[in-house]
Design a protein around this motif. Structure first.
Motif, PDB file in Angstrom:
ATOM      1  N   UNK A  87       0.856  -1.191   0.000  1.00  0.00           N
ATOM      2  CA  UNK A  87       0.000   0.000   0.000  1.00  0.00           C
ATOM      3  C   UNK A  87       0.888   1.236   0.000  1.00  0.00           C
ATOM      4  N   UNK A  88       0.306   2.376  -0.387  1.00  0.00           N
ATOM      5  CA  UNK A  88       1.062   3.611  -0.536  1.00  0.00           C
ATOM      6  C   UNK A  88       0.435   4.706   0.318  1.00  0.00           C
ATOM      7  N   UNK A  89       1.239   5.501   1.011  1.00  0.00           N
ATOM      8  CA  UNK A  89       0.684   6.563   1.857  1.00  0.00           C
ATOM      9  C   UNK A  89       0.085   7.693   1.023  1.00  0.00           C
ATOM     10  N   UNK A  90      -1.160   8.017   1.318  1.00  0.00           N
ATOM     11  CA  UNK A  90      -1.843   9.164   0.718  1.00  0.00           C
ATOM     12  C   UNK A  90      -2.156  10.147   1.848  1.00  0.00           C
ATOM     13  N   UNK A  91      -2.542  11.367   1.537  1.00  0.00           N
ATOM     14  CA  UNK A  91      -2.863  12.318   2.609  1.00  0.00           C
ATOM     15  C   UNK A  91      -3.920  11.764   3.561  1.00  0.00           C
ATOM     16  N   UNK A  92      -3.685  11.945   4.842  1.00  0.00           N
ATOM     17  CA  UNK A  92      -4.605  11.457   5.870  1.00  0.00           C
ATOM     18  C   UNK A  92      -5.668  12.515   6.150  1.00  0.00           C
ATOM     19  N   UNK A  93      -6.922  12.153   5.922  1.00  0.00           N
ATOM     20  CA  UNK A  93      -8.040  13.070   6.145  1.00  0.00           C
ATOM     21  C   UNK A  93      -8.505  13.006   7.597  1.00  0.00           C
ATOM     22  N   UNK A  94      -8.686  14.191   8.187  1.00  0.00           N
ATOM     23  CA  UNK A  94      -9.266  14.294   9.523  1.00  0.00           C
ATOM     24  C   UNK A  94     -10.414  15.295   9.468  1.00  0.00           C
ATOM     25  N   UNK A  95     -11.582  14.863   9.920  1.00  0.00           N
ATOM     26  CA  UNK A  95     -12.733  15.753  10.023  1.00  0.00           C
ATOM     27  C   UNK A  95     -13.013  15.956  11.511  1.00  0.00           C
ATOM     28  N   UNK A  96     -12.902  17.205  11.964  1.00  0.00           N
ATOM     29  CA  UNK A  96     -13.094  17.522  13.373  1.00  0.00           C
ATOM     30  C   UNK A  96     -14.370  18.350  13.521  1.00  0.00           C
ATOM     31  N   UNK A  97     -15.290  17.857  14.346  1.00  0.00           N
ATOM     32  CA  UNK A  97     -16.582  18.504  14.553  1.00  0.00           C
ATOM     33  C   UNK A  97     -16.692  18.970  15.997  1.00  0.00           C
ATOM     34  N   UNK A  98     -17.422  20.070  16.202  1.00  0.00           N
ATOM     35  CA  UNK A  98     -17.636  20.575  17.553  1.00  0.00           C
ATOM     36  C   UNK A  98     -19.076  21.048  17.689  1.00  0.00           C
ATOM     37  N   UNK A  99     -19.634  20.881  18.890  1.00  0.00           N
ATOM     38  CA  UNK A  99     -21.037  21.183  19.143  1.00  0.00           C
ATOM     39  C   UNK A  99     -21.197  21.924  20.472  1.00  0.00           C
ATOM     40  N   UNK A 100     -22.145  22.824  20.505  1.00  0.00           N
ATOM     41  CA  UNK A 100     -22.518  23.489  21.749  1.00  0.00           C
ATOM     42  C   UNK A 100     -23.608  22.655  22.413  1.00  0.00           C
ATOM     43  N   UNK A 101     -23.246  21.952  23.477  1.00  0.00           N
ATOM     44  CA  UNK A 101     -24.176  21.076  24.191  1.00  0.00           C
ATOM     45  C   UNK A 101     -24.279  21.557  25.637  1.00  0.00           C
ATOM     46  N   UNK A 102     -25.470  21.931  26.106  1.00  0.00           N
ATOM     47  CA  UNK A 102     -25.605  22.354  27.510  1.00  0.00           C
ATOM     48  C   UNK A 102     -25.146  21.256  28.461  1.00  0.00           C
ATOM     49  N   UNK A 103     -24.470  21.597  29.554  1.00  0.00           N
ATOM     50  CA  UNK A 103     -24.018  20.577  30.511  1.00  0.00           C
ATOM     51  C   UNK A 103     -25.184  19.720  30.999  1.00  0.00           C
ATOM     52  N   UNK A 104     -24.986  18.420  31.027  1.00  0.00           N
ATOM     53  CA  UNK A 104     -26.009  17.508  31.517  1.00  0.00           C
ATOM     54  C   UNK A 104     -26.998  17.033  30.465  1.00  0.00           C
ATOM     55  N   UNK A 105     -26.993  17.639  29.279  1.00  0.00           N
ATOM     56  CA  UNK A 105     -27.937  17.234  28.235  1.00  0.00           C
ATOM     57  C   UNK A 105     -27.503  15.908  27.611  1.00  0.00           C
ATOM     58  N   UNK A 106     -28.446  14.994  27.457  1.00  0.00           N
ATOM     59  CA  UNK A 106     -28.164  13.729  26.793  1.00  0.00           C
ATOM     60  C   UNK A 106     -28.459  13.863  25.307  1.00  0.00           C
ATOM     61  N   UNK A 107     -27.451  13.643  24.502  1.00  0.00           N
ATOM     62  CA  UNK A 107     -27.606  13.698  23.046  1.00  0.00           C
ATOM     63  C   UNK A 107     -27.613  12.282  22.491  1.00  0.00           C
ATOM     64  N   UNK A 108     -27.955  12.158  21.208  1.00  0.00           N
ATOM     65  CA  UNK A 108     -28.010  10.835  20.584  1.00  0.00           C
ATOM     66  C   UNK A 108     -27.499  10.917  19.161  1.00  0.00           C
ATOM     67  N   UNK A 109     -26.576  10.029  18.825  1.00  0.00           N
ATOM     68  CA  UNK A 109     -26.050   9.920  17.475  1.00  0.00           C
ATOM     69  C   UNK A 109     -27.011   9.103  16.633  1.00  0.00           C
ATOM     70  N   UNK A 110     -27.310   9.550  15.415  1.00  0.00           N
ATOM     71  CA  UNK A 110     -28.148   8.757  14.530  1.00  0.00           C
ATOM     72  C   UNK A 110     -27.499   7.407  14.256  1.00  0.00           C
ATOM     73  N   UNK A 111     -28.325   6.366  14.199  1.00  0.00           N
ATOM     74  CA  UNK A 111     -27.781   5.020  13.992  1.00  0.00           C
ATOM     75  C   UNK A 111     -28.840   4.105  13.409  1.00  0.00           C
ATOM     76  N   UNK A 112     -28.423   2.899  13.045  1.00  0.00           N
ATOM     77  CA  UNK A 112     -29.385   1.853  12.720  1.00  0.00           C
ATOM     78  C   UNK A 112     -30.162   1.524  13.995  1.00  0.00           C
ATOM     79  N   UNK A 113     -31.412   1.052  13.892  1.00  0.00           N
ATOM     80  CA  UNK A 113     -32.226   0.811  15.090  1.00  0.00           C
ATOM     81  C   UNK A 113     -31.560  -0.085  16.118  1.00  0.00           C
ATOM     82  N   UNK A 114     -30.947  -1.193  15.660  1.00  0.00           N
ATOM     83  CA  UNK A 114     -30.374  -2.151  16.596  1.00  0.00           C
ATOM     84  C   UNK A 114     -29.089  -1.650  17.258  1.00  0.00           C
ATOM     85  N   UNK A 115     -28.554  -0.535  16.768  1.00  0.00           N
ATOM     86  CA  UNK A 115     -27.317   0.018  17.342  1.00  0.00           C
ATOM     87  C   UNK A 115     -27.585   0.957  18.505  1.00  0.00           C
ATOM     88  N   UNK A 116     -28.862   1.307  18.728  1.00  0.00           N
ATOM     89  CA  UNK A 116     -29.311   2.017  19.922  1.00  0.00           C
ATOM     90  C   UNK A 116     -28.540   3.307  20.190  1.00  0.00           C
TER      91      UNK A 116
END
Length: 332
Positions: A269-298
């Motif tokens: 294999x050959x080294x190509x540029x390494x992609x990094x995607x960095x995301x940030x969110x304003x989440x109030x302390x104590x708030x429970x968030x949920x990542x979208x997923x397949x149903x069985x992945x909960x």
């Protein structure tokens, strides 16, 4: 005769007990260790105080004399266009709604299940420098607030609630610590993370990396609880060792592999540029968030993942590689 009836009654009781036990075990297996989450939402065990997360060592080894130490940041905005859909062009091309959950995009503004190389190459983009590549990931939601906009309830499968917008999105390409990088071919497709990590037999493909803006040296596969004033972060790092042959792998992974822990690419294999995607969110302390997923992945935070399709022109890719190989820090 009486003994026979008693034995028959006992046998029936044992059979019925076995059926009941099997049903209970089956139901438990369906929800796994999150049995208390009848609605499929994340539970308390999915969250961790970032201050309890151990500090992690440097993510990459020190570069050698032949390493490519530069980087390029591609300014593609933070999805101000609200480009969302339930498609996955990398994993389920040609299948509208194939993701069963909602993805957020930056870059190519036309990306969907029916996109072609020609349509991507001709589309508009959110990237300031003209990069028509597409970068996308599952949305993060607030289950405590009902969705009122498009895509906030249309994905179904338990993926409902207000979508939390990204406070920032950073698309960055980096080099390899031990060698120069070679150009990515146009229309190379890549993915990182494991969308079925919750039910998978192995965590080999888990790449979830959650954190808080005030603790860049701590990372976790759980949802972090951050101190007031800090942002919740997701860092999605893609594989960067290309097999030199294919732009689409048989398993969506086989053509593009991760480096070893020491930064060296696997054989052939050959080294190509390494992609990094960095995301940030304003989440109030104590708030429970949920990542979208397949149903069985909960909505497990371990299932965090992302995809991209390289649509840079040969000239744009050459400039990217030149910047990285010459050790410069560039922006476009």
């Amino acid at each position: 005769m009486g003994n026979e009836r008693r034995l028959l009654t006992l046998a029936l009781c044992l059979v019925l007990s076995g059926v009941l036990i099997a049903a209970v075990l089956g139901a438990w297996r369906a929800v796994g260790p999150h049995a208390e989450a009848a609605d499929g939402r994340p539970t308390a065990s999915d969250y961790v105080d970032i201050r309890e997360v151990p500090r992690v060592p440097a993510a990459a080894p020190a570069p050698g004399p032949d390493g490519s130490t530069g980087s390029m940041v591609v300014n593609c905005g933070r999805n101000e266009e609200r480009h969302y859909n339930e498609d996955n062009l990398v994993v389920s091309p040609g299948l509208p709604g194939g993701a069963h959950h909602t993805h957020a995009y930056v870059g190519n503004l036309s990306t969907g299940a029916l996109s072609t190389e020609a349509s991507l190459a001709a589309a508009a983009t959110s990237c300031a420098g003209g990069d028509r590549s597409t970068y996308y990931w599952p949305v993060l939601r607030r289950p405590d607030r009902p969705g009122t906009r498009a895509h906030e309830d249309s994905a179904g499968h338990g993926n409902v609630g207000e979508i939390v917008p990204e406070a920032s999105v950073r698309v960055e390409f980096r080099g390899n610590p031990f060698s120069k990088v070679v150009p990515m071919p146009r229309f190379l497709r890549g993915m990182t993370g494991d969308a079925v990590a919750y039910t998978a037999d192995s965590e080999a493909d888990v790449r979830a990396r959650w954190g808080c803006s005030g603790s860049p040296d701590r990372a976790t596969t759980r949802y972090p609880r951050c101190p007031a004033g800090e942002l919740v972060t997701r860092t999605l790092i893609f594989p960067s060792c290309w097999n030199g042959l294919d732009t689409v792998g048989v398993t969506h992974r086989s053509h593009l592999l991760f480096t070893a822990a020491n930064g060296v690419c696997p054989k052939d294999t050959f080294p190509v540029p390494e992609l990094r995607v960095s995301l940030a969110y304003e989440i109030p302390p104590g708030l429970k968030v949920a990542l979208d997923s397949f149903p069985e992945q909960r909505h497990s935070p371990k299932t965090d993942h992302a995809m991209f399709v390289n649509v840079m022109t040969d000239r744009q890719m050459a400039a990217l590689v030149d910047c990285i190989n010459k050790g410069r820090d560039c922006r476009t």
